[in-house]
Design a protein around this motif. Structure first.
Motif, PDB file in Angstrom:
ATOM      1  N   PHE A  46       0.670  -0.957  -0.079  1.00 19.07           N
ATOM      2  CA  PHE A  46       0.037   0.144   0.059  1.00 19.07           C
ATOM      3  C   PHE A  46       0.758   1.423   0.070  1.00 19.07           C
ATOM      4  CE2 PHE A  46      -3.339  -3.141   1.542  1.00 19.07           C
ATOM      5  CZ  PHE A  46      -4.238  -2.543   0.873  1.00 19.07           C
ATOM      6  N   ASP A  47       2.137   1.118   0.019  1.00 22.37           N
ATOM      7  CA  ASP A  47       3.205   2.111   0.031  1.00 22.37           C
ATOM      8  C   ASP A  47       2.934   3.016   1.168  1.00 22.37           C
ATOM      9  OD1 ASP A  47       4.380   1.467  -2.553  1.00 22.37           O
ATOM     10  OD2 ASP A  47       2.626   2.328  -3.772  1.00 22.37           O
ATOM     11  N   GLU A 100      -6.016   7.105   5.212  1.00 24.07           N
ATOM     12  CA  GLU A 100      -4.862   7.002   4.263  1.00 24.07           C
ATOM     13  C   GLU A 100      -5.173   5.578   3.548  1.00 24.07           C
ATOM     14  OE1 GLU A 100      -0.017   7.472   3.604  1.00 24.07           O
ATOM     15  OE2 GLU A 100      -1.165   7.907   5.466  1.00 24.07           O
ATOM     16  N   LYS A 136      -5.941   4.521  -0.338  1.00 24.84           N
ATOM     17  CA  LYS A 136      -5.399   3.684  -1.124  1.00 24.84           C
ATOM     18  C   LYS A 136      -6.067   2.404  -1.858  1.00 24.84           C
ATOM     19  CE  LYS A 136      -0.789   5.474   0.777  1.00 24.84           C
ATOM     20  NZ  LYS A 136      -0.032   5.691  -0.458  1.00 24.84           N
ATOM     21  N   LYS A 152      -8.330   3.607  -4.528  1.00 25.95           N
ATOM     22  CA  LYS A 152      -7.438   3.904  -5.595  1.00 25.95           C
ATOM     23  C   LYS A 152      -6.894   2.617  -6.316  1.00 25.95           C
ATOM     24  CE  LYS A 152      -3.057   6.045  -7.056  1.00 25.95           C
ATOM     25  NZ  LYS A 152      -2.054   6.985  -6.731  1.00 25.95           N
TER      26      LYS A 152
END
Length: 343
Positions: free
Chosen positions: A33-34, A274, A278, A281
């Motif tokens: 998920f960076d 956050e 993600k 996205k």
């Protein structure tokens, strides 16, 4: 697919498992998920060894950009497989030993998410006793030990090789080249195999942990009963288990149904802005890929972890006097200066 690999076939009298490219059977289409900056600082592969190139380990550095605390070094180094691929040998070892052998291979998305969320809970974890189960490469446990001033953390895994890797990672970060400052007062690493027969005498401080944490630990149905009992043994009467796990078919729901015998169970789908952003996205990216006839990279059922909170329904057996309502020390009325048992 795994079953096909576990029943090797012959092709022109050559076992396909002897071909190194066939050893790597990972289907990790969505890797991260960076949530952390990651740098591979040791990717050297040694061809003069009996260890497959797919199975060699290296040092991976994770940078704590937004979680830096005080003057503490903001990096943590973990030992994990350079290729990041699961091999047929890992599945065979799991089958033969009865213990999952894939935890040390790479950082799985659920552990990344768990580490991210727990670091945001630092104020809640301060001064507490924490135990991590199924630690794998140990990102969450070691990051918490570095950045959060807990009283103690016990990092565990059922796989002996994984435990060796965790100890090596801890030693690397404490070495003269890195000199990582750990905020946690006491850090322990040990093997812990979940069992329905587990006794509090087998685990240091069992029955006194304020939090037990774990990521992606629910996908083996055969271990569900053992895990429920293990959590019951580890947690204090007011403790909580915080688990992050994807649905993986029906395994998460089956575990939660079983856990309700001993715990109040709460599931949360949206628990961090956050992570949720993600996730959405990634789902949108799937729609674009599907429209172009490409294979989908992100599968919500196996990649997006739900947050599971377990609280005991009943009080556990009263722990020994030194463990009740305190952290030890001269100010404690029952231990009068004696320290709690070490890991």
């Amino acid at each position: 697919m795994v079953a096909n690999f576990l029943r090797p076939k012959k092709n022109n009298s050559v076992n396909v498992l002897d071909r190194e490219e066939m050893q790597a059977v990972s289907v990790r289409r969505h890797n991260t998920f960076d949530l952390f900056h990651v740098e591979r600082i040791d990717q050297t592969l040694n061809e003069n060894t009996n260890v497959s190139l797919y199975e060699q380990d290296g040092d991976i550095q994770y940078e704590l950009v937004e979680y830096k605390t005080g003057d503490h070094d903001k990096n943590i180094i973990l030992r994990q497989r350079v290729s990041g691929k699961v091999t047929i040998k890992d599945f065979q070892a799991s089958q033969n030993n009865g213990v999952d052998s894939t935890g040390h291979v790479c950082l799985w998305p659920a552990e990344e998410v768990m580490a991210h969320c727990l670091l945001k809970m630092s104020a809640t974890l301060d001064g507490k006793n924490v135990c991590e189960i199924g630690a794998g490469v140990g990102l969450a446990g070691l990051l918490l030990a570095k950045a959060v001033c807990m009283n103690s953390i016990l990092i565990t895994d059922g796989n002996e090789k994984v435990v060796e890797g965790l100890k090596e990672s801890l030693k690397t970060n404490q070495g003269p080249e890195h000199s990582t400052v750990f905020c946690c007062k006491e850090i322990g690493i040990r093997q812990l195999i979940w069992s329905e027969k587990l006794s509090s005498l087998q685990v240091p401080r069992a029955g006194t942990f304020d939090f037990v944490i774990g990521a992606d630990c629910l996908f083996f149905r055969d271990y569900h009963k053992a895990l429920v009992h293990t959590l019951d043994v580890l947690l204090s009467s007011n403790g909580q288990a915080l688990l992050w796990a994807p649905k993986r078919g029906g395994t998460l729901e089956e575990f939660c149904a079983l856990a309700q015998e001993k715990f109040e169970v709460q599931q949360e789908q949206v628990y961090d802005d956050e992570v949720w952003s993600k996730h959405l996205k990634a789902l949108n990216s799937n729609q674009d890929q599907g429209g172009k006839g490409l294979a989908l990279q992100y599968d919500e059922s196996i990649h997006y972890p739900l947050k599971i909170v377990l609280k005991k329904k009943r009080k556990s057996i009263t722990p020994p006097s030194w463990a009740m309502g305190h952290r030890g020390g001269s100010g404690c009325p029952c231990c009068k200066g004696r320290k709690m048992p070490m890991f």
